[in-house]
Design an enzyme around this catalytic site. Structure first.
Site, PDB file in Angstrom:
ATOM      1  N   ALA A  10     -44.794  80.010 -57.834  1.00 26.26           N
ATOM      2  CA  ALA A  10     -45.905  79.415 -58.576  1.00 26.26           C
ATOM      3  C   ALA A  10     -46.692  78.451 -57.700  1.00 26.26           C
ATOM      4  O   ALA A  10     -47.240  77.468 -58.185  1.00 26.26           O
ATOM      5  CB  ALA A  10     -45.371  78.696 -59.814  1.00 26.26           C
ATOM      6  N   ARG A  16     -59.554  82.268 -57.511  1.00 26.22           N
ATOM      7  CA  ARG A  16     -60.444  83.177 -58.246  1.00 26.22           C
ATOM      8  C   ARG A  16     -60.546  82.836 -59.732  1.00 26.22           C
ATOM      9  O   ARG A  16     -61.400  83.382 -60.435  1.00 26.22           O
ATOM     10  CB  ARG A  16     -59.973  84.619 -58.067  1.00 26.22           C
ATOM     11  CG  ARG A  16     -60.364  85.220 -56.724  1.00 26.22           C
ATOM     12  CD  ARG A  16     -59.885  86.641 -56.577  1.00 26.22           C
ATOM     13  NE  ARG A  16     -58.460  86.707 -56.279  1.00 26.22           N
ATOM     14  CZ  ARG A  16     -57.767  87.844 -56.219  1.00 26.22           C
ATOM     15  NH1 ARG A  16     -58.371  89.005 -56.468  1.00 26.22           N
ATOM     16  NH2 ARG A  16     -56.484  87.817 -55.937  1.00 26.22           N
ATOM     17  N   THR A  78     -45.969  84.682 -48.776  1.00 27.58           N
ATOM     18  CA  THR A  78     -44.786  84.842 -49.640  1.00 27.58           C
ATOM     19  C   THR A  78     -43.487  84.840 -48.849  1.00 27.58           C
ATOM     20  O   THR A  78     -42.458  84.357 -49.328  1.00 27.58           O
ATOM     21  CB  THR A  78     -44.902  86.144 -50.439  1.00 27.58           C
ATOM     22  OG1 THR A  78     -45.170  87.234 -49.534  1.00 27.58           O
ATOM     23  CG2 THR A  78     -46.041  86.063 -51.453  1.00 27.58           C
ATOM     24  N   ASP A 101     -47.033  84.738 -62.559  1.00 32.05           N
ATOM     25  CA  ASP A 101     -48.162  85.132 -63.406  1.00 32.05           C
ATOM     26  C   ASP A 101     -47.961  86.501 -64.051  1.00 32.05           C
ATOM     27  O   ASP A 101     -48.905  87.281 -64.195  1.00 32.05           O
ATOM     28  CB  ASP A 101     -49.458  85.124 -62.594  1.00 32.05           C
ATOM     29  CG  ASP A 101     -49.478  86.183 -61.501  1.00 32.05           C
ATOM     30  OD1 ASP A 101     -48.396  86.705 -61.157  1.00 32.05           O
ATOM     31  OD2 ASP A 101     -50.579  86.492 -60.991  1.00 32.05           O
ATOM     32  N   GLY A 136     -50.302  98.304 -52.772  1.00 32.95           N
ATOM     33  CA  GLY A 136     -49.431  98.881 -51.761  1.00 32.95           C
ATOM     34  C   GLY A 136     -48.628 100.034 -52.341  1.00 32.95           C
ATOM     35  O   GLY A 136     -48.122  99.957 -53.462  1.00 32.95           O
ATOM     36  N   ARG A 327     -49.965  66.948 -91.293  1.00 30.08           N
ATOM     37  CA  ARG A 327     -49.489  66.744 -89.924  1.00 30.08           C
ATOM     38  C   ARG A 327     -48.323  65.758 -89.868  1.00 30.08           C
ATOM     39  O   ARG A 327     -48.017  65.068 -90.839  1.00 30.08           O
ATOM     40  CB  ARG A 327     -50.638  66.255 -89.033  1.00 30.08           C
ATOM     41  CG  ARG A 327     -51.244  64.915 -89.462  1.00 30.08           C
ATOM     42  CD  ARG A 327     -52.484  64.582 -88.653  1.00 30.08           C
ATOM     43  NE  ARG A 327     -53.129  63.345 -89.052  1.00 30.08           N
ATOM     44  CZ  ARG A 327     -52.958  62.166 -88.463  1.00 30.08           C
ATOM     45  NH1 ARG A 327     -52.144  62.047 -87.425  1.00 30.08           N
ATOM     46  NH2 ARG A 327     -53.592  61.098 -88.897  1.00 30.08           N
ATOM     47  N   ASN A 371     -49.404  62.106-109.866  1.00 28.59           N
ATOM     48  CA  ASN A 371     -50.792  62.575-109.759  1.00 28.59           C
ATOM     49  C   ASN A 371     -51.612  61.522-109.015  1.00 28.59           C
ATOM     50  O   ASN A 371     -51.677  60.364-109.432  1.00 28.59           O
ATOM     51  CB  ASN A 371     -51.407  62.821-111.136  1.00 28.59           C
ATOM     52  CG  ASN A 371     -52.802  63.431-111.025  1.00 28.59           C
ATOM     53  OD1 ASN A 371     -52.962  64.641-110.888  1.00 28.59           O
ATOM     54  ND2 ASN A 371     -53.816  62.592-111.081  1.00 28.59           N
ATOM     55  N   TYR A 381     -51.998  51.309 -91.718  1.00 29.38           N
ATOM     56  CA  TYR A 381     -52.021  50.705 -90.379  1.00 29.38           C
ATOM     57  C   TYR A 381     -52.670  49.324 -90.461  1.00 29.38           C
ATOM     58  O   TYR A 381     -53.821  49.180 -90.890  1.00 29.38           O
ATOM     59  CB  TYR A 381     -52.796  51.604 -89.417  1.00 29.38           C
ATOM     60  CG  TYR A 381     -52.799  51.153 -87.986  1.00 29.38           C
ATOM     61  CD1 TYR A 381     -51.611  50.817 -87.337  1.00 29.38           C
ATOM     62  CD2 TYR A 381     -53.985  51.080 -87.269  1.00 29.38           C
ATOM     63  CE1 TYR A 381     -51.612  50.413 -86.019  1.00 29.38           C
ATOM     64  CE2 TYR A 381     -53.991  50.677 -85.944  1.00 29.38           C
ATOM     65  CZ  TYR A 381     -52.804  50.344 -85.321  1.00 29.38           C
ATOM     66  OH  TYR A 381     -52.808  49.940 -84.008  1.00 29.38           O
ATOM     67  N   ALA A 417     -58.279  52.881-111.917  1.00 28.11           N
ATOM     68  CA  ALA A 417     -59.248  53.384-110.948  1.00 28.11           C
ATOM     69  C   ALA A 417     -59.956  52.228-110.246  1.00 28.11           C
ATOM     70  O   ALA A 417     -60.271  51.203-110.853  1.00 28.11           O
ATOM     71  CB  ALA A 417     -60.264  54.268-111.649  1.00 28.11           C
TER      72      ALA A 417
END
Length: 448
Positions: A10, A16, A78, A101, A136, A327, A371, A381, A417
């Site tokens: 790697a 490229r 290599t 890769d 090759g 999340r 509810n 926070y 409310a």
């Protein structure tokens, strides 16, 4: 002495790719290129090292995998890359060299390749292609083979359809005899690993090729090839889920990561993305435009549409969306509901509870049969710490209630409310925290 080591190459710059980032850190679906190769290698042995030339690659791998990093400071080919790692691989009986890769190689194919090499001094991967191009060529001669580069091939050799795929399996004792014989007497001035085959043949060592499926050996050299790899892997994954009984309405717009688990009888609508370690149980529907990452979805869950769910769980018969963000370890318990324009962060919504619309519940625990009125917010926070809001069972929260955490609401209680709740509300109580309304008569006339 350990039996087999795997060296992953790697260290290439990947110029490229026309990118500021190394090639092996580009994405294939929801992973990096290098992730697929490392995970493949680790499925066979824990003796894995990655050869790098980039701090960015080194840092990424070190933070994710308990494997050794080796360095190639100069890009000299290599053959040079394998040679400078000899202190690491010399203790093994066998060495496998993989390109960093080749994300499409299957674990079963890697195992078959390694197993096939055990009676040879060297085995190289190859594949059969109708368009061998500039690859090759693999030329078989009696009991041995050689690799002939396209530019050096005769007309007959150019007709050969078996080509070099660039991965190798060596007996270490055999490799040690030839690795120092290769030179850089070529146009690029580099040391090429395929040159070892010439010296192995001269020493009457046993060399063979192992034919791999062509698709599995596709590499990545530019952005077009990267896109092609993404589409191939996506289609393979979708076909696997279809064969397992998953209903996917539009194969052209759905993306599913390789580690996702989906039961039969799950319905996936168009334009859905499912990533990471997500798991979806039978009977659930994933609505259009939804993005799931490391989400656990129970039986008969209805994700209506345009939901983003990360690192969270929706339990059986719960319902979410549209236009919702769930999340950071949030959970919808059984038969609960979180609706449109709602965000949940590190929040548990209890059984049969509802957060229907236009609310933010962060660092909160909601009991059952709660509810939450529209426009309600947990102010979790304080500028320094994240604080908890606890809302008990059977509570009714009036619209536009602000909870200034930390605060606790007792069972069977309610808020009026428009209240700003700064203190705990006892069991069976109503919390009212708002200014008394004052009407100023004839105000409009005086203003004019």
């Amino acid at each position: 002495m350990s039996n087999t080591g795997v060296l992953i190459m790697a260290a290439g710059k990947g110029t490229r790719m026309k990118s500021a980032h190394p090639k092996v850190l580009h994405d294939v679906l929801d992973k990096k290129l290098i992730d697929y190769v490392i995970e493949n290698a680790l499925s066979y042995t824990q003796n894995v090292s990655v050869l790098v030339s980039s701090d960015e690659v080194s840092e990424y791998i070190t933070n994710k995998y308990p494997i050794k990093i080796l360095w190639q400071r100069e890009q000299l080919g290599t053959g040079h890359a394998v040679k400078i790692c000899c202190e690491w691989w010399s203790d093994f009986k066998n060495l496998i060299v993989l390109n960093g890769d080749v994300p499409l190689m299957k674990k079963s194919s890697l195992k078959n390749f390694i197993d096939s090499s055990l009676n040879y001094d060297c085995v190289i991967t190859s594949f059969i292609t109708e368009n061998p191009g500039a690859y090759g060529r693999i030329v078989h001669e009696s009991n041995n083979i050689k690799i002939v580069e396209f530019k050096d091939a005769s007309d007959d050799e150019k007709k050969i359809k078996e080509v070099n795929a660039g991965c190798y399996a060596f007996k270490v004792k055999s490799l040690e005899q030839v690795i120092n014989l290769i030179d850089n007497n070529n146009a690029q001035g580099e040391y090429y690993l395929p040159d070892v085959l010439k010296f192995m043949n001269q020493k009457n060592m046993r060399v063979n090729s192992f034919i791999m499926p062509e698709l599995e050996m596709l590499g990545v050299n530019n952005q077009e090839e990267l896109t092609n790899i993404n589409l191939i892997l996506r289609d393979e994954i979708l076909k696997k889920h279809l064969s397992n009984g998953v209903n996917i309405l539009d194969l052209n717009s759905v993306y599913i990561g390789s580690d996702v688990e989906i039961d039969p009888d799950v319905k996936i609508m168009p334009n859905v993305q499912i990533w990471g370690k997500s798991k979806i149980l039978s009977g659930s529907v994933i609505g259009s435009g939804s993005i799931l990452k490391n989400a656990v979805i129970g039986h008969d869950v209805n994700i209506i549409a345009y939901a983003v769910i990360e690192n969270s769980e929706l339990k059986n018969n719960s319902k979410a969306g549209p236009f919702i963000y769930i999340r950071e370890n949030s959970c919808l318990e059984k038969n609960s509901f979180a609706g449109k324009f709602v965000e949940l962060k590190n929040t548990i919504v209890g059984e049969n509870s509802k957060v229907p619309h236009l609310s933010y519940m962060g660092d909160a625990v909601l009991g059952h049969n709660v509810n939450i009125g529209a426009g309600s917010i947990t102010c979790n926070y304080d500028g320094k710490n994240k604080n908890k809001t606890h809302i008990g069972n059977n509570c009714f929260v009036g619209s536009d209630t602000m909870f200034i955490a930390p605060v606790e609401i007792g069972d069977d209680s309610a808020t009026a409310a428009g209240s700003v709740i700064t203190k705990d509300i006892p069991v069976n109580s109503l919390g009212v925290a708002r200014e008394r309304q004052i009407n100023i008569n004839d105000w409009s006339k005086r203003k004019k």
